[in-house]
Design an enzyme around this catalytic site. Sequence first.
Site: not given
Ligand code: UDP
Length: 329
Positions: A12, A141, A169, A190, A207, A285
């Site tokens: 960022i 965190y 976000f 993700l 997922i 999560d």
């Molecule tokens: N996620 C997933 N598989 C991955 C990484 C993330 O299913 O390999 C899901 C995770 O459970 C969340 C969303 O993708 O619901 C976003 O996750 P990320 O780690 O990108 O960001 P966060 O929301 O944790 O800050």
Amino acid sequence: MNVLVIGGAGYIGSHCVRQLIEAGHNPVVLDNLVYGHKGALLPSVKFYCGNLDDPVLVGKILDDEKIDLVMHFAAYINVGESVRDPIKYYRNNVCGVVSLVETMLNHGVKKFVFSSTCATFGIPAKLPLVEDMPQHPINPYGQTKLDVENFLKNCARAYGLNSVAFRYFNASGAAEDGSIGEDHKPETHLIPLAIFAAMGKGPSLKIFGEDYKTPDGTCLRDYVHVDDLSRAHIAAFDKLNGDGMFLHYNLGTGTPNSVLEIIKGVEDVSGLKVPYEIAPRRPGDPDALFADSTKAKTELAWKIKYTNVRDIIATAWKWHKNNPEGFKD
Ligand code: UDP
């Protein structure tokens, strides 16, 4: 303004440096390059290598560069790691900021922009998330970020510090020209992981859970473009002119997207299949997180350019396709 960007070689931070230049400011970067990349910086940007909790180095930069305002992006961000090693997180994310703010005050710099997170809210009682809803983080965190928000509030009263905390976000996407983008090692987010899976660069995407209380069973998140985040930061500079204030804003598009929708978006943008498998839920999560950013839109005149997640994915795709190994350092 002369702006010290700490963590300016990170994801960022490096995008913010480019936006600062575009807006006519003069950014100077301090980064220890543990996670940042020298290649993310234009050669014309003045760069110092070092730590935010080094009062001698930081003090010298503040004086020599006549810094007006400090932006701090140099936090550790991995939730799982914060659970396994909280000392690392408290030392950098909390103690590091205490040292930094002390140095700033000793050198007469009273304007501070802080990267916070929606993880300070924990499991939301209501959606979308509005700024003054209760904050109950569920991992170290998020707790470290909330601790700093409270610290900054106290510093406003005690020392006249003017600060703003932005609760991001899901920061995502890359510079429109594809020259810089996300390069975390290891990558946990993700969108890059879905792109790597599509490119055949990594294993199939896991997922994390398909039994959430959401329309398609996968988690809903609010993906917001990194350049939109950066523009909100710069829009807040003019507000930091009082005798001690703490401002706080949620930054998201307000539109939730599921993990399956992101996968479909990556497939449509890239023209490739994303191989995936269903894996167990990732601890901590929440089902859904998305922002109400009315306050930033009203008070900062923040305009979101990337309102459609496909457009965000397209910028990420351009970066990863052109730079499959990330930065070459
Ligand atoms: N996620 C997933 N598989 C991955 C990484 C993330 O299913 O390999 C899901 C995770 O459970 C969340 C969303 O993708 O619901 C976003 O996750 P990320 O780690 O990108 O960001 P966060 O929301 O944790 O800050």
